[in-house]
Design an enzyme around this catalytic site. Structure first.
Site, PDB file in Angstrom:
ATOM      1  N   GLY A 152       0.801  -1.217   0.000  1.00 53.33           N
ATOM      2  CA  GLY A 152       0.000   0.000   0.000  1.00 53.33           C
ATOM      3  C   GLY A 152       0.826   1.256   0.000  1.00 53.33           C
ATOM      4  N   CYS A 170      13.457   4.988  -2.986  1.00 49.52           N
ATOM      5  CA  CYS A 170      12.744   4.542  -4.185  1.00 49.52           C
ATOM      6  C   CYS A 170      13.649   4.556  -5.422  1.00 49.52           C
ATOM      7  CB  CYS A 170      11.487   5.363  -4.405  1.00 49.52           C
ATOM      8  SG  CYS A 170      10.385   5.357  -2.972  1.00 49.52           S
TER       9      CYS A 170
END
Length: 209
Positions: A152, A170
């Site tokens: 999520g 990321c």
């Protein structure tokens, strides 16, 4: 059940990462067409998670924080106390959502949440998540199996941001990160979680829960 379906909210508090991940896998493997969707609102002790495409070089040095290789998309990110995590265990087929649409709806829930605090947030092309200026405030990562999502989003609320300096967040070198506290938001994590839940329900068509 209709397109909206039914929804169960769980708030387990601060829980270890790996057992929670395994519980998401087990829930998704065991659900059927009538299983209600669930959203889990929680936080984790310090942990780095490395997605399936994750490259080890994005962890920039040795650290005492454990690294868990997991089955979501994306690169490496950090979870820790004071960060709100929402796991979305959703039957996308029942919703008639494609994965990209699901991600966009998650991003929009976060953007709307921040707008409620007077903060202008945005998407960034090619880099899922939500940004304020050039700094990332929320990360997203999903796994979809048999048409059902798990994993999520994570939203930095009031946490120690220092561990982000040990990674390329990321996969982006030098990516700045921020949090709600530094953006002037005084609400604590549970309060932010309840506000986020309102926007997630709206974006995911749970209007009557």
């Amino acid at each position: 059940m209709g397109k909206g379906g039914s929804l169960i909210i769980r708030r387990p508090g601060r829980v270890d990462y790996e057992p929670t991940w395994r519980a998401m896998q087990a829930f998704t493997a065991g659900r059927d067409l009538d299983t209600p969707d669930e959203i889990w609102l929680l936080e984790h002790p310090p942990v780095f998670t490395q997605g399936q495409a994750g490259k080890p070089e994005h962890l920039l040095g040795q650290t005492d924080i454990p690294v868990v290789k997991i089955d979501r998309g994306g690169q490496i990110t950090y979870h820790g106390p004071g960060q709100l995590v929402a796991y979305l265990l959703i039957d996308l087929r029942r919703k008639d959502f494609k994965v990209r649409e699901m991600v966009q709806r998650m991003e929009q829930a976060l953007i709307d949440l921040l707008a409620g605090y007077g903060i202008t947030a945005r998407r960034q092309a090619g880099a899922p998540g939500v940004y304020v200026g050039e700094a990332k405030v929320a990360a997203l990562g999903l796994r979809v199996k048999n048409g059902c999502s798990y994993h999520g989003l994570s939203l930095n609320v009031d946490m120690d941001l220092a561990p982000f300096a040990s990674i390329n967040p990321c996969g982006y070198a030098g990516l700045a990160v921020t949090q709600l506290k530094d953006l002037g938001v005084a609400d604590d994590l549970p309060t932010v979680g309840e506000h986020l839940l309102v926007h997630l329900k709206q974006q995911l068509d749970y209007h009557h829960e």
